[in-house]
Design a protein around this motif. Structure first.
Motif, PDB file in Angstrom:
ATOM      1  N   ASN A  21       0.814  -1.213   0.000  1.00 62.24           N
ATOM      2  CA  ASN A  21       0.000   0.000   0.000  1.00 62.24           C
ATOM      3  C   ASN A  21       0.844   1.258   0.000  1.00 62.24           C
ATOM      4  O   ASN A  21       2.000   1.251   0.437  1.00 62.24           O
ATOM      5  CB  ASN A  21      -0.914   0.017   1.232  1.00 62.24           C
ATOM      6  N   VAL A  22       0.235   2.337  -0.461  1.00 64.73           N
ATOM      7  CA  VAL A  22       0.826   3.664  -0.385  1.00 64.73           C
ATOM      8  C   VAL A  22      -0.232   4.618   0.160  1.00 64.73           C
ATOM      9  O   VAL A  22      -1.434   4.330   0.149  1.00 64.73           O
ATOM     10  CB  VAL A  22       1.313   4.159  -1.765  1.00 64.73           C
ATOM     11  N   THR A  23       0.231   5.752   0.627  1.00 64.71           N
ATOM     12  CA  THR A  23      -0.692   6.770   1.149  1.00 64.71           C
ATOM     13  C   THR A  23      -0.778   7.923   0.163  1.00 64.71           C
ATOM     14  O   THR A  23       0.242   8.472  -0.270  1.00 64.71           O
ATOM     15  CB  THR A  23      -0.211   7.293   2.508  1.00 64.71           C
ATOM     16  N   ILE A  24      -1.990   8.253  -0.185  1.00 62.18           N
ATOM     17  CA  ILE A  24      -2.243   9.435  -1.004  1.00 62.18           C
ATOM     18  C   ILE A  24      -2.930  10.463  -0.109  1.00 62.18           C
ATOM     19  O   ILE A  24      -3.952  10.171   0.523  1.00 62.18           O
ATOM     20  CB  ILE A  24      -3.124   9.116  -2.220  1.00 62.18           C
ATOM     21  N   LEU A  82      -5.451   8.943   2.591  1.00 61.91           N
ATOM     22  CA  LEU A  82      -6.030   7.627   2.327  1.00 61.91           C
ATOM     23  C   LEU A  82      -4.939   6.640   1.923  1.00 61.91           C
ATOM     24  O   LEU A  82      -3.969   7.011   1.251  1.00 61.91           O
ATOM     25  CB  LEU A  82      -7.078   7.714   1.218  1.00 61.91           C
ATOM     26  N   THR A  83      -5.134   5.387   2.293  1.00 63.11           N
ATOM     27  CA  THR A  83      -4.209   4.313   1.935  1.00 63.11           C
ATOM     28  C   THR A  83      -4.831   3.449   0.845  1.00 63.11           C
ATOM     29  O   THR A  83      -5.982   3.015   0.967  1.00 63.11           O
ATOM     30  CB  THR A  83      -3.887   3.452   3.163  1.00 63.11           C
ATOM     31  N   VAL A  84      -4.063   3.227  -0.232  1.00 65.97           N
ATOM     32  CA  VAL A  84      -4.569   2.461  -1.372  1.00 65.97           C
ATOM     33  C   VAL A  84      -3.471   1.508  -1.866  1.00 65.97           C
ATOM     34  O   VAL A  84      -2.290   1.658  -1.526  1.00 65.97           O
ATOM     35  CB  VAL A  84      -4.986   3.403  -2.528  1.00 65.97           C
ATOM     36  N   GLY A 131       1.495   4.318  -7.906  1.00 62.93           N
ATOM     37  CA  GLY A 131       2.937   4.143  -7.799  1.00 62.93           C
ATOM     38  C   GLY A 131       3.349   3.286  -6.621  1.00 62.93           C
ATOM     39  O   GLY A 131       2.573   2.470  -6.104  1.00 62.93           O
ATOM     40  N   THR A 132       4.583   3.493  -6.178  1.00 64.04           N
ATOM     41  CA  THR A 132       5.131   2.693  -5.074  1.00 64.04           C
ATOM     42  C   THR A 132       5.559   3.554  -3.894  1.00 64.04           C
ATOM     43  O   THR A 132       6.121   3.033  -2.932  1.00 64.04           O
ATOM     44  CB  THR A 132       6.341   1.891  -5.571  1.00 64.04           C
ATOM     45  N   ALA A 133       5.288   4.853  -3.966  1.00 64.55           N
ATOM     46  CA  ALA A 133       5.663   5.756  -2.878  1.00 64.55           C
ATOM     47  C   ALA A 133       4.491   6.670  -2.541  1.00 64.55           C
ATOM     48  O   ALA A 133       3.631   6.941  -3.390  1.00 64.55           O
ATOM     49  CB  ALA A 133       6.881   6.589  -3.284  1.00 64.55           C
TER      50      ALA A 133
END
Length: 551
Positions: A21-24, A82-84, A131-133
């Motif tokens: 997961n990443v955070t947006i 949010l985490t996606v 993405g990954t970050a």
């Protein structure tokens, strides 16, 4: 870009656990358009203020499947996080909706497009890879102003500006009741919303007449006719600078929320209809509109009410902090008088005849308590009576406020009021209706705009105290004459119990109206008498004989 989202269900606040997961995160903002400094200068559309979209729903949408991957609401600064899942093709969507479920307090407020199937307004980002970050994605709803008009009809800020005014109105209620439960409220805005064409009222085509609050149970004039959804309808037609747009008129929107408050938290017996601060109104209408004006000032902490028109170039306004003695008559029938009284009860500025500074809490408690339970019709009399009883130490100061607006009565029924507003037969406001003794009653169209049926003297009220459950007959008899002549009468009778109509006689075109053998419960009833002939000839005076007989 502003899109009309087909906002469906589904999705969780947490992505699938097996994925990385990443955070947006980011901030949602909109352009708030202020007024220019001087009255009648209109909106300062070229100098908007970037403002946080507070409490709005933000979702991360799978751009391919259209499903909701995660959802939250912005904070007071407009921030979200949010985490996606990684490496997903997504969009950020900010909805023109505030929702809180579960334990009180809770609410659900939405801005919908009434000319596009009541679609929910939403602001979408372009699609991007998660993405990954961790990443930042901000969204901004701009006015769409191009210097002299709106460019390509793009007005993304409007729904969020409307919703943010509702946020402020909600917060005022919560300041008095932290566990308030708000009934769902929809706000209908479209760039096509305009005054009605040929008196055809059809929100589907944008013909709404004006900005207003609508209760449930009314039909529109669309083809085919349908029940009008309850909510606040808001003007939006710029019309090349000649129209009327209300999305940035915060006092107007907060005023209509005041009517929603009366409907859902308190009680309103108002007839509605056309009104102005110079009119002498039916006491129910005067209170409702005066309350709405004052409530808007409380929400915005600003007693200067302003309403733009002529596109964005001009505005109408007045200051509730300044006593108005030149525009119309002061009294219990004046929305302007009531606006000033309610504002002075709220604010903490000491002035001549204003030594009251109670704030919103006592006003709220009066509106949700005594104003709901009053045996009279809702008016400044019932409100002031409830407030005085709860705050007896302030009674003299409250009476001074009323007296400064030429209101002298005591109690919820306005006993002893001496100000008739220049209209004969309106006093006393609630004479007793003696059983078995016919009385003469006259209603008048002497006030300007009497054809709206909501002005001072258009209706007469009688008080009848019923001691036991029994059958009664109420009859109003007037003169016989040709249709539309001054001699002709067409009486209507309404029997009300705490505002609600328990019986009505509204036969069309007959000089005698009878409500025959209706069972009345014990308690105080208000008998309201009106003559429909005033619509045909609003300058006339119609007199009838009213009687009540019981078994």
């Amino acid at each position: 870009m502003l899109t009309l989202a087909a906002c469906g269900g589904g999705g969780d606040d947490d992505p699938t656990p097996s994925e990385d997961n990443v955070t947006i995160s980011g901030r949602i903002t909109f352009d708030r358009v202020p007024f220019k400094p001087g009255l009648d200068e209109g909106l300062d559309i070229s100098n908007p203020i970037e403002s946080p979209a507070r409490g709005v729903i933000v979702e991360i949408i799978d751009a391919s499947a259209g499903t909701i991957l995660a959802s939250t609401s912005t904070n007071e600064s407009g921030d979200y996080s949010l985490t996606v899942p990684e490496n997903r093709n997504v969009r950020v969507r900010a909805k023109a909706q505030m929702r809180r479920t579960g334990a009180a307090p809770n609410w659900n407020f939405r801005v919908l497009n009434n000319t596009n199937g009541d679609a929910l307004y939403a602001l979408d980002s372009e699609a991007f890879s998660s993405g990954t970050a961790d990443a930042t994605r901000n969204l901004h709803a701009a006015t769409g102003w191009g210097g002299t008009s709106y460019v390509n009809g793009e007005r993304a800020a409007a729904p969020f500006a409307i919703l943010d005014t509702i946020y402020q109105a909600k917060e005022l209620v919560l300041s008095a009741d932290a566990n308030a439960v708000f009934a769902d409220l929809d706000l209908f805005w479209s760039p096509s919303n305009r005054p009605t064409a040929n008196d055809i009222f059809c929100p589907d085509t944008g013909d709404i007449g004006t900005t207003f609050y609508q209760v449930e149970g009314t039909e529109d004039d669309c083809a085919p006719r349908a029940e009008l959804p309850a909510g606040i309808y808001i003007l939006g037609d710029f019309a090349d600078g000649a129209g009327d747009t209300d999305e940035f008129d915060q006092h107007v929107i907060a005023h209509e929320f005041g009517h929603y408050f009366e409907d859902r938290f308190s009680r309103s017996d108002s007839l509605g209809g056309a009104h102005s601060d110079t009119d002498r109104m039916d006491l129910r209408v005067a209170f409702g509109e005066g309350w709405g004006n004052a409530y808007s000032g409380m929400v915005l902490q600003d007693p200067v009410y302003r309403d733009s028109h002529s596109g964005v170039g001009r505005d109408f306004g007045f200051n509730m902090e300044v006593d108005n003695q030149t525009s119309g008559a002061e009294g219990w029938f004046s929305e302007r008088s009531i606006s000033e009284i309610m504002w002075d009860i709220y604010d903490d500025t000491a002035e001549p005849n204003d030594n009251v500074a109670l704030g919103f809490g006592p006003i709220y408690q009066t509106m949700v308590g005594p104003q709901v339970a009053t045996e009279a019709l809702t008016s400044i009399f019932s409100f002031a009576d409830g407030l005085r009883k709860a705050h007896s130490a302030q009674a003299a100061a409250i009476n001074a406020l009323l007296a400064a607006e030429n209101i002298s009565a005591a109690g919820e029924f306005g006993v002893g009021e001496s100000n008739d507003g220049g209209v004969a037969d309106v006093l006393p406001i609630y004479p007793e209706l003696p059983e078995g003794q016919p009385v003469s009653v006259c209603v008048s169209g002497a006030t300007v705009g009497a054809a709206d049926n909501n002005k001072l003297g258009n209706r007469k009220f009688f008080r009848f105290v019923n001691n036991t459950s029994r059958l009664v007959t109420v009859q109003a008899t007037g003169a016989v004459g040709g249709a539309g002549t001054e001699a002709a009468t067409d009486p209507d009778i309404f029997i009300r119990r705490r505002g609600a109509i328990v019986a009505a006689g509204i036969s069309d075109g007959v000089p005698k109206e009878v409500i025959d053998q209706i069972t009345l419960d014990p308690g105080t009833h208000i008998i309201e008498v009106y003559d429909f002939g005033l619509k045909l000839n609003p300058s006339s005076t119609r007199c009838m004989t009213l009687s009540l007989a019981g078994n």
